[in-house]
Design an enzyme around this catalytic site. Structure first.
Site, PDB file in Angstrom:
ATOM      1  N   TRP A 427      36.914  42.505  25.544  1.00  0.00           N
ATOM      2  CA  TRP A 427      37.587  41.472  26.325  1.00  0.00           C
ATOM      3  C   TRP A 427      36.650  40.898  27.379  1.00  0.00           C
ATOM      4  CZ3 TRP A 427      38.528  39.880  31.187  1.00  0.00           C
ATOM      5  CH2 TRP A 427      39.497  38.882  31.369  1.00  0.00           C
ATOM      6  N   TYR A 431      35.146  37.072  27.565  1.00  0.00           N
ATOM      7  CA  TYR A 431      35.428  36.239  28.734  1.00  0.00           C
ATOM      8  C   TYR A 431      34.125  35.688  29.327  1.00  0.00           C
ATOM      9  CZ  TYR A 431      37.250  34.780  33.285  1.00  0.00           C
ATOM     10  OH  TYR A 431      37.582  34.054  34.402  1.00  0.00           O
ATOM     11  N   ASP A 447      44.196  40.333  24.910  1.00  0.00           N
ATOM     12  CA  ASP A 447      44.538  39.789  26.219  1.00  0.00           C
ATOM     13  C   ASP A 447      46.063  39.837  26.373  1.00  0.00           C
ATOM     14  OD1 ASP A 447      45.433  37.398  27.999  1.00  0.00           O
ATOM     15  OD2 ASP A 447      43.325  37.700  28.510  1.00  0.00           O
TER      16      ASP A 447
END
Length: 492
Positions: A427, A431, A447
């Site tokens: 994640w 990002y 997410d």
């Protein structure tokens, strides 16, 4: 985009802003090329020649219009997926040349081909087939257009303009400018002085950047304001202001301000005089930072099944290290908590910087400072020890990671390199790639907010279901993520 002359002329006659930056018209009766939104009288069809890039127009001996200013037009905004190998290579080469123009480094086709993993002969052939010009013609056009912008928008001395736009000597710059534009730089400066400038103050360099409407500036400003680190960045009305650490975009530290001119579809970019020598890099970085080259018509059409206003933009970053640190600090905490932790890191390890705004007075810490910081000292700021260790590992690996942030690097390779570091999972890596690398097809896995929004709207029950549903949004899944976050009004 393959140009059909008749369709291109219709776009010109309609002054269709969707084609701004993706279509240029050379007028044989004047020898000038324009953007399709130029407000001068529409030329007759028989006098028009159409081009996809300024480099093609200039290779055909047209010079840029002084009214619509092709140098401030948005980029083509093409995705870096759904392309065949040749188009991908040509686009990577063009982006590398844009960076080369911004850095002012010496032009070398062999070096460029080596970075892309092909022979210079193959690169020259593919580039000419896709772009219509040679790589060196493309690079020369980028540098001349930047010089034209600096001459028009600023009061920088001509010699400084030459160096800032990537030319090694004033003599070479004068010769290239006169040969391509059939006028001297001083003559262009004189013509620009006849019209009002874009508002340059004596203590700043001011440049104009255009974008394609619509632009959901309210969503972008809200996104930035929620994550702005006190002392480093702030949003004031329709302006974003921030500091820049030394070595980020220039050798010297400085500050930058971007102010939206909504009625003109433009941004006024102001930055410290100490950054003037890096003007090309500042322009390129600002376009990425605010996603000014996006094609909203294509993006909005792909995301028709999602809620949200037209013209969503993907907020980038002017300092990838800062964003990466902020992403690590934001793991499993709220946006407000991550902002507080980032402020403490800046107060403890950053350095002072003078700016026109008292509220912006710090530089973000250098990677070597964070890498050398004792674990206990970082943990004392309220950061859990595991996350403090991740920050140290990230800062220590940053020089190598920074070299991967190139158009020649596959985003998946960048993500894999991040995931090798302790404390950085998929994640966080996605990002960082989404915002620092500017990957429009990033889709951070698992997410919570995305899964919640997709379950409510599409009935998806798992990450696997969400991933399958998101295939319809490629290559714009990062924009889909933003719309999904916004639909819940939960900042991430």
């Amino acid at each position: 985009m393959t140009l059909d002359p008749d369709a291109a002329y219709q776009a010109l006659a309609a002054r269709d802003a969707r084609f701004d930056g993706r279509l240029f018209v050379g007028v044989t009766s004047t020898g000038v090329y324009c953007r399709p939104i130029c407000r001068v009288r529409t030329p007759q069809r028989r006098n028009c020649r159409f081009f996809e890039t300024p480099a093609q127009a200039e290779a055909a001996s047209f010079r840029p219009c002084l009214k619509c200013r092709p140098e401030i037009a948005p980029g083509a905004g093409m995705p870096w997926s759904v392309m065949d190998a040749s188009r991908t290579l040509a686009r990577q080469a063009a982006l590398e040349l844009n960076m080369q123009a911004a850095s002012g480094e010496a032009a070398s086709l062999a070096a460029l081909a080596g970075r892309l993993g092909v022979s210079d002969r193959h690169l020259r052939r593919i580039f000419a087939a896709e772009q219509g010009v040679t790589p060196m013609q493309y690079l020369q056009t980028r540098r001349l257009l930047l010089a034209k912008q600096l001459l028009t928008d600023t009061t920088m001395p001509v010699a400084q303009v030459a160096l800032a736009s990537g030319f090694r000597s004033l003599r070479r710059f004068n010769a290239a400018f006169a040969e391509q534009y059939r006028m001297s730089p001083s003559r262009l400066r004189g013509a620009a002085d006849e019209a009002p400038r874009s508002g340059e103050a004596p203590d700043a360099v001011t440049l104009t950047l255009a974008y394609r409407a619509p632009f959901d500036h309210a969503a972008l400003l809200r996104f930035v304001a929620q994550r702005a680190i006190p002392g480093i960045e702030e949003v004031d009305g329709v302006s974003i202001r921030r500091t820049l650490r030394a070595g980020c975009l220039a050798e010297a530290p400085g500050w930058v301000e971007a102010r939206f001119e909504l009625e003109r579809d433009r941004v006024q970019l102001r930055f410290a005089p100490a950054l003037a020598a890096s003007s090309a890099r500042m322009v390129a970085a600002a376009r990425h930072w605010l996603d000014l080259d996006a094609s909203p018509a294509s993006i909005d059409a792909a995301l028709i099944s999602l809620p949200g206003a037209a013209g969503i933009r993907l907020p980038g970053s002017l300092d990838a290290l800062e964003l990466a640190v902020r992403a690590v600090l934001g793991q499993q905490v709220s946006v407000a908590a991550a902002r507080t932790l980032a402020r403490r890191v800046v107060e403890r390890f950053g350095t002072p910087l003078a700016t026109p705004w008292p509220s912006l007075a710090r530089q973000f810490p250098q990677p070597e400072v964070l890498a050398a910081a004792p674990l206990a000292e970082i943990a004392a700021l309220g950061i859990v020890r595991q996350r403090a260790g991740a920050l140290i590992a990230l800062a220590d690996a940053w020089p190598g990671l920074e070299t991967l942030m190139s158009p020649a690097t596959d985003p998946d390779d960048f993500i894999a390199a991040l995931c090798e570091l302790p404390g950085i999972g998929p994640w966080t890596a996605h990002y960082i790639a989404m915002r620092a690398f500017g990957w429009p097809d990033a889709f951070p896995p698992n997410d919570v907010a995305v899964l919640k929004a997709m379950h409510a709207r599409f009935g998806t029950a798992s990450q696997r279901d969400a991933h399958a549903q998101a295939q319809a949004w490629r290559p714009w899944r990062a924009y889909a993520v933003l719309r999904l976050w916004n639909s819940l009004e939960i900042p991430r």
